[in-house]
Design a protein around this motif. Structure first.
Motif, short mmCIF file in Angstrom:
data_model
loop_
_atom_site.label_atom_id
_atom_site.label_comp_id
_atom_site.label_asym_id
_atom_site.label_seq_id
_atom_site.Cartn_x
_atom_site.Cartn_y
_atom_site.Cartn_z
N VAL A 140 0.83 -1.20 0.00
CA VAL A 140 0.00 0.00 0.00
C VAL A 140 0.87 1.25 0.00
CG1 VAL A 140 -1.74 1.28 1.28
CG2 VAL A 140 -1.88 -1.21 1.15
N ILE A 141 1.97 1.21 0.78
CA ILE A 141 2.87 2.36 0.83
C ILE A 141 3.46 2.66 -0.55
CG2 ILE A 141 5.06 3.18 1.77
CD1 ILE A 141 4.38 1.70 4.35
N ARG A 142 3.83 1.59 -1.27
CA ARG A 142 4.40 1.79 -2.60
C ARG A 142 3.37 2.41 -3.54
NH1 ARG A 142 7.14 -3.10 -1.41
NH2 ARG A 142 5.47 -4.34 -2.38
N LYS A 143 2.11 1.98 -3.44
CA LYS A 143 1.07 2.53 -4.31
C LYS A 143 0.81 4.01 -3.99
CE LYS A 143 -1.41 -1.82 -5.11
NZ LYS A 143 -2.70 -2.54 -4.94
N ILE A 144 0.75 4.31 -2.67
CA ILE A 144 0.52 5.71 -2.29
C ILE A 144 1.67 6.60 -2.75
CG2 ILE A 144 0.27 7.27 -0.33
CD1 ILE A 144 -1.21 5.04 1.12
N SER A 145 2.89 6.11 -2.58
CA SER A 145 4.07 6.88 -3.01
C SER A 145 4.04 7.12 -4.51
CB SER A 145 5.34 6.15 -2.61
OG SER A 145 5.40 5.97 -1.22
N ALA A 146 3.64 6.08 -5.26
CA ALA A 146 3.56 6.23 -6.71
C ALA A 146 2.52 7.27 -7.10
CB ALA A 146 3.25 4.88 -7.36
N TRP A 147 1.35 7.24 -6.41
CA TRP A 147 0.31 8.22 -6.71
C TRP A 147 0.75 9.64 -6.35
CZ3 TRP A 147 -3.50 7.88 -9.88
CH2 TRP A 147 -4.10 6.63 -10.16
N ILE A 148 1.43 9.79 -5.22
CA ILE A 148 1.93 11.11 -4.83
C ILE A 148 2.93 11.62 -5.85
CG2 ILE A 148 3.26 12.36 -3.09
CD1 ILE A 148 1.98 10.58 -0.98
N TYR A 149 3.81 10.75 -6.30
CA TYR A 149 4.83 11.14 -7.28
C TYR A 149 4.17 11.57 -8.59
CZ TYR A 149 8.73 10.69 -10.52
OH TYR A 149 9.67 10.91 -11.48
N SER A 151 1.06 12.55 -8.98
CA SER A 151 0.30 13.78 -8.76
C SER A 151 1.21 15.00 -8.77
CB SER A 151 -0.46 13.71 -7.44
OG SER A 151 -1.36 12.62 -7.43
N ALA A 152 2.39 14.89 -8.18
CA ALA A 152 3.34 16.00 -8.19
C ALA A 152 3.78 16.33 -9.61
CB ALA A 152 4.55 15.65 -7.31
N LEU A 153 4.03 15.29 -10.40
CA LEU A 153 4.41 15.53 -11.80
C LEU A 153 3.30 16.24 -12.56
CD1 LEU A 153 6.27 12.25 -12.87
CD2 LEU A 153 7.25 14.49 -12.42
N VAL A 154 2.07 15.77 -12.37
CA VAL A 154 0.94 16.39 -13.07
C VAL A 154 0.77 17.84 -12.62
CG1 VAL A 154 -1.56 16.33 -13.36
CG2 VAL A 154 -0.24 14.20 -13.47
N ALA A 155 0.93 18.09 -11.31
CA ALA A 155 0.78 19.46 -10.80
C ALA A 155 1.86 20.37 -11.38
CB ALA A 155 0.85 19.46 -9.27
N MET A 156 3.09 19.88 -11.43
CA MET A 156 4.16 20.70 -12.00
C MET A 156 3.93 20.95 -13.49
SD MET A 156 7.67 19.48 -10.11
CE MET A 156 7.45 17.73 -10.48
N LEU A 157 3.46 19.92 -14.20
CA LEU A 157 3.16 20.10 -15.62
C LEU A 157 2.04 21.12 -15.83
CD1 LEU A 157 3.67 19.21 -18.54
CD2 LEU A 157 2.01 17.36 -18.19
N ALA A 158 1.00 21.03 -14.99
CA ALA A 158 -0.09 22.00 -15.09
C ALA A 158 0.38 23.41 -14.79
CB ALA A 158 -1.22 21.60 -14.15
N LEU A 159 1.28 23.55 -13.81
CA LEU A 159 1.81 24.86 -13.47
C LEU A 159 2.60 25.44 -14.62
CD1 LEU A 159 2.28 27.07 -11.36
CD2 LEU A 159 4.26 25.76 -10.54
N VAL A 160 3.42 24.61 -15.27
CA VAL A 160 4.21 25.08 -16.41
C VAL A 160 3.30 25.51 -17.56
CG1 VAL A 160 5.88 24.37 -18.16
CG2 VAL A 160 6.23 23.72 -15.78
N ILE A 161 2.27 24.69 -17.82
CA ILE A 161 1.34 25.03 -18.90
C ILE A 161 0.62 26.33 -18.59
CG2 ILE A 161 -0.77 24.30 -20.08
CD1 ILE A 161 0.17 21.42 -19.75
#
Length: 620
Positions: A140-149, A151-161
């Motif tokens: 479960v920890i690995r899945k949550i970490s993957a989702w957080i990672y 989500s962070a990528l998507v947020a940074m991409l949205a910020l750049v756009i």
């Protein structure tokens, strides 16, 4: 013990490295092959065959040391297997391990004096099961970490756009709304009647707001809206700066017009005839004193009354600002330039207007000033009205443009911009002062290519001529013949009762598309809308007259790191052809020369234009 460990074998060869190579050489060059390298490498010594007799002899000696009845082979095998099993069991259980040299014979060896056995202790930490993080739900920890990672990528991409999308599409130099954009001058009583068959009014201007927008206008300037006993025939001699001539409508209709124009991003500017207003006060003073009026009689008002009337102007500015007006052209200041209170009053007026509202004065007023009053005025006005004189041909126009390049207005950044006008409420129509009536398009496009803020007098965009008074019945309004009623496409011609004339007036409405294209080009191109180039604190004009002969005028506009543009305009009455290849090479046609012309490449080796035609090209 020495006897037990000694090996006697005369057939065992000695190591060539240890016996032949010196210690210092071996330590210094450990990777170099020992000497002699050549023969040993080519003909190496044969490897000796293993001699197992040494092992058997050693085993017999160890057997006698054991001292029990167990055979040597069984004892060795038993000890080896038991020790291996014990070590394996203890290593797997992560426990403390004690290894003895001879198993359980430690006490016997001590008694026989054979030496004390050495004990080796290996210590291990707690088993992994005892660590607290081993009980965590790692999947479960690995899945949550993957989702957080992710989500962070998507947020940074949205910020750049988002940052990229909010960046300006162009990096053009910024200007105020009144700098470089097109102004449109209207005499309200002649523009359009909302009541039909009557004088023009605010309602008529509201109905034609779409036409003004289509033309590309950024601000409308009204010549005179103030009351007069004989308005509109005597529109200059006003009696109030805050009231409206009843002929034009009410204040509420004025506000409706302002809102309709603002909805189309069109601002409203008013002419304030200051000197005529003060002169009308002088008339009143003379009449009350039963004295004959003379121009010199205004002098006595300057100290007693003029300063008080400046306060009236201030109140008028505040009144019209509250009703949506965003600029004022104060006329007649050149008649008051000797007044010591004028400079301070203009400074107050500009303070009231603020940074984003415009204050316009005439070039005649600026020319009448001397330092230090000139410096104060230039720091408190936004536009200086200069009339482009096209009546004397292209040579005169070229001389006027070149003289402005060394003018005070181009001396440093922050100076007022030029407000270009060709025709106005007090001058003849452009169509009547040029050799050909078709030249209105060439003059209008020339005006739009000049550095500064161009202003078109209503009707000039369609080549509107003056009133044709063939019978001479209207000599009483000879000075108003330029105020022709505006004709409208697909509408029946209306003759306004206040100024009758020829009803067969037709406008060239097909020119509007070319004017609109030029306005759009001007809005997007700093090479055209900028009045100069500001570099290292120095202002440099960005206009160059390339050619001015035989009524053919060629003007180039440029700006650093931007495309350069060229205008060729025929202001004569015959077709002109010339070779400009020594000055220019080629370009892409952007506007003109006719309303039905299409874009294409232009070669300046041979250029021909009919009277009134003009072409704008982007240099390549």
């Amino acid at each position: 013990m020495d006897g037990f460990l000694r090996v006697d074998n005369p057939n065992l060869p000695s190591s060539p490295t240890n016996s032949f190579m010196a210690d210092e050489v071996a330590s210094i060059c450990p990777l170099i092959t020992p000497s002699p390298p050549t023969n040993d490498l080519i003909n190496p010594l044969p490897e000796p065959e293993p001699d197992f007799s040494i092992g058997r002899e050693l085993a017999n000696k160890l057997h006698h040391v054991g001292g029990d009845g167990t055979s040597d082979e069984d004892k060795a095998e038993s000890a080896s297997s038991s020790s291996s099993a014990l070590a394996e069991s203890q290593l797997l259980n992560h426990r403390n391990i004690y290894l003895n040299r001879n198993g359980n014979n430690e006490e016997k060896e001590q008694e026989e004096g054979l030496g004390k056995s050495q004990t080796f202790q290996l210590t291990f930490r707690n088993p992994p099961d005892n660590y607290f993080f081993m009980s965590w739900n790692w999947p479960v920890i690995r899945k949550i970490s993957a989702w957080i990672y992710m989500s962070a990528l998507v947020a940074m991409l949205a910020l750049v756009i988002a940052m990229i999308s909010t960046l300006p599409k162009t990096c053009n130099p910024p200007t105020y709304w009144y700098q470089g954009n097109l102004l449109y001058e209207i005499f309200p009583a002649s523009f359009y009647s909302g009541k039909k068959n009557m004088e023009g009014d605010f309602k008529g201007i509201t109905l034609k707001a779409e036409y003004i927008q289509k033309l590309g206008v950024r601000a409308v300037r009204f010549n005179s809206i103030f009351p007069n006993p004989n308005y509109p025939h005597d529109f200059d001699n006003i009696t109030s700066l805050t009231d409206i001539a009843p002929l034009l409508g009410s204040l509420s209709e004025f506000n409706v017009m302002v809102k309709q124009l603002k909805a189309r991003n069109i601002s409203v500017i008013l002419d304030l005839p200051l000197y005529p207003y003060i002169k009308s006060l002088a008339h009143k003073k003379m009449n009350t004193r039963n004295e004959t009026y003379a121009e010199s009689n205004v002098e006595f008002l300057r100290q007693e009354e003029v300063t008080r009337e400046y306060d009236v102007v201030e109140q008028a500015i505040l009144h019209w600002i509250s009703n949506g007006v965003e600029g004022f052209y104060i006329k007649g200041l050149e008649k008051l330039q000797e007044d010591s209170n004028l400079v301070e009053s203009i400074k107050r007026w500009k303070t009231i207007l603020g940074e984003h509202r415009v204050l316009i004065v005439s070039d005649t007023f600026i020319s009448s000033l001397k330092p230090p009053a000139l410096n104060f005025i230039l720091n408190n006005v936004d536009l200086v009205d200069i009339r482009l004189d096209v009546s004397q041909g292209v040579t005169s126009v070229s001389r006027q443009i070149k003289s402005l390049q060394n003018n005070t207005l181009y001396s440093k950044p922050g100076m007022p911009w030029i407000h270009w006008s060709v025709g106005d409420v007090n001058s003849p129509r452009v169509a009547n002062i040029l050799p050909s009536g078709n030249c209105t398009l060439g003059v209008t496009l020339l005006q739009l290519m000049l550095p500064g803020t161009p202003s078109i007098f209503y009707g000039d965009e369609i080549g509107l001529p003056e009133i044709s008074d063939l019978t001479g019945e209207r000599q009483d309004i000879r000075n108003l013949h330029q105020l022709t009623m505006m004709p409208w496409q697909n509408e029946k011609q209306v003759v306004l009762p206040w100024i009758k004339g020829d009803v067969n007036i037709h406008g060239k409405f097909d020119q509007i598309n070319l004017i609109n294209k030029t306005v759009e080009l001007r809005t997007e191109s700093p090479s055209i809308y900028m009045n100069s180039v500001y570099k290292e604190g120095v202002t440099k004009p960005n206009i160059d007259v390339k050619y001015a002969e035989d009524e053919l005028l060629v003007v180039q506009r440029w700006y650093p790191r931007r495309k350069a543009f060229i205008l060729a305009s025929n202001l004569g009455n015959k077709m002109l052809s010339t070779d400009l290849s020594k000055l220019l090479y080629s370009g892409e046609v952007v506007v003109g020369p006719r309303p039905d012309s299409k874009a294409g490449t232009i070669i300046f080796k041979h250029i021909s234009l009919w009277p009134g035609e003009a072409v704008i090209a982007m240099l390549t």
